[in-house]
Design an enzyme around this catalytic site. Structure first.
Site, short mmCIF file in Angstrom:
data_model
loop_
_atom_site.label_atom_id
_atom_site.label_comp_id
_atom_site.label_asym_id
_atom_site.label_seq_id
_atom_site.Cartn_x
_atom_site.Cartn_y
_atom_site.Cartn_z
N TRP A 10 -6.21 66.31 26.34
CA TRP A 10 -5.38 65.94 27.48
C TRP A 10 -4.43 67.08 27.84
O TRP A 10 -4.11 67.28 29.01
CB TRP A 10 -4.60 64.67 27.14
N HIS A 11 -4.00 67.84 26.85
CA HIS A 11 -3.06 68.95 27.10
C HIS A 11 -3.75 70.16 27.73
O HIS A 11 -3.08 71.01 28.31
CB HIS A 11 -2.36 69.36 25.81
N GLY A 12 -5.03 70.24 27.60
CA GLY A 12 -5.73 71.35 28.23
C GLY A 12 -7.12 71.54 27.65
O GLY A 12 -7.42 71.11 26.55
#
Length: 86
Positions: A10-12
């Site tokens: 989700w963060h990257g």
């Protein structure tokens, strides 16, 4: 474990974020697997009699593990993170 890996995604879309999430999941799994052993050590060392020292040790361990995981979160690549950790 899957939730933590997904939070990394989700963060990257980078392997460093996936490793960051996986480390947090690994910490949780290892914490659950070693809970009885850790309680035995706490009782043996009588740390229950010194709640502030026990709390300080727990907080310090958590802080160190999270700081280690942040190396992977902030690194540009896995080789960069590996370079920092070695």
């Amino acid at each position: 474990m899957i939730v933590f890996m997904a939070s990394g995604l989700w963060h990257g879309a980078n392997w460093t974020f996936i490793v960051w999430g996986t480390l947090h999941g690994f910490y949780l799994v290892i914490g659950k697997l070693t809970e009885k052993v850790r309680l035995t050590v706490v009782n043996y060392l009588k740390l229950n009699n010194f709640p502030r020292i026990h709390g300080l040790l727990q907080t310090s361990a958590t802080f160190l593990l999270v700081c280690f995981a942040w190396i992977f979160f902030r690194a540009n690549s896995l080789p960069d993170a590996w370079y920092i950790t070695t």
